[in-house]
Write an enzyme that holds these catalytic residues in place. Sequence first.
Site, PDB file in Angstrom:
ATOM      1  CG  ASP A 180     107.501 138.778 150.961  1.00 24.53           C
ATOM      2  OD1 ASP A 180     107.819 137.811 150.412  1.00 24.53           O
ATOM      3  OD2 ASP A 180     107.942 140.042 150.205  1.00 24.53           O
ATOM      4  CG  HIS A 209     111.884 139.796 152.730  1.00 19.52           C
ATOM      5  ND1 HIS A 209     112.071 140.369 151.556  1.00 19.52           N
ATOM      6  CD2 HIS A 209     110.842 140.196 153.413  1.00 19.52           C
ATOM      7  CE1 HIS A 209     111.125 141.466 151.425  1.00 19.52           C
ATOM      8  NE2 HIS A 209     110.409 141.266 152.542  1.00 19.52           N
ATOM      9  CG  HIS A 238     111.013 144.269 155.767  1.00 17.05           C
ATOM     10  ND1 HIS A 238     110.487 145.283 155.712  1.00 17.05           N
ATOM     11  CD2 HIS A 238     110.446 143.314 155.282  1.00 17.05           C
ATOM     12  CE1 HIS A 238     109.544 145.297 154.771  1.00 17.05           C
ATOM     13  NE2 HIS A 238     109.642 143.842 154.429  1.00 17.05           N
ATOM     14  CG  HIS A 289     103.199 140.440 153.627  1.00 22.72           C
ATOM     15  ND1 HIS A 289     102.538 141.076 152.314  1.00 22.72           N
ATOM     16  CD2 HIS A 289     104.269 140.895 153.755  1.00 22.72           C
ATOM     17  CE1 HIS A 289     102.989 141.835 151.636  1.00 22.72           C
ATOM     18  NE2 HIS A 289     104.259 142.055 152.268  1.00 22.72           N
TER      19      HIS A 289
END
Length: 283
Positions: free
Chosen positions: A103, A154, A158, A248
């Site tokens: 991510d 995503h 964020h 990540h």
Amino acid sequence: MTKDQLLTRLLTRRRAMLAGTAAVGAAGTAALLAAVTGEEPVRPPAAPAAGPLARRPLKPSAYRLQPLTGYGPPRTVPARPLVRREPFLRISGRGRTMVLTFDDGPDPRYTPAILDTLAEYDVRAMFFVCGEMAADHRELLARMAEEGHVVGNHTWSHPLLTRLSRAQIHSQMERTSDVVEEAYGERPQWFRAPYGAWNRAAFQLGAELGMEPLAWTVDTLDWTTPGTRTIVSRVENGAAPGVVVLSHDAGGDRSQSVRALRDYLPQLLDSGYHVTVPRRQHI
């Protein structure tokens, strides 16, 4: 010379004179047209020469007909996904299948090293990218496309979606999908809510944009920088058929995540796991 022979000779000479006059007249007419219109006179094609040149193929016309497309089968439009009430947490598949997801990227400090490790073992993974990162590093999305990885949405920056309006959520998703399409080559078919914070608007808007929601089964918590060995242990202990692992490749110092992948990936493969990416019809 008899009278009949003399008559035959006179007729032959007359025919030759008439033919010559016709040729001169045609040439004169062509020259006159060229003078009036400014165009070159059209000349009759020369007789083909004997030998190899006579077999030379003619050049194709500059006015070739283009194929018609109106009678072909209509393009199929992908069906819009159902509006889910919760995200997928794992995948279905044959045998010991797992999915690795990363991510918040792409980040040029860490994403290339992760891609290098995946390429070394010929493994495909999923990257849930943030639009603002993707916009600045499109070349990394292009590499993901070339190497067969799946890119998911995503959001743009964020945010916590549960604190945004529907219009704001839509903007976060759509802008990211636009960048992914430009850099990766197609729009994302998967999305993941930041912080795992989903709400009905996120599910509805994601479906409207053609995306399915995917969460995770095993959280490495690598964003807390717990140490490479701890990350490896969490993946190995959580490994099971259908598991989706969350790591990540951006959002902070991800050097531990890079080193951990180098450790646990070959061990997963040696243990018989098939690390792959999901297909929507198989989830």
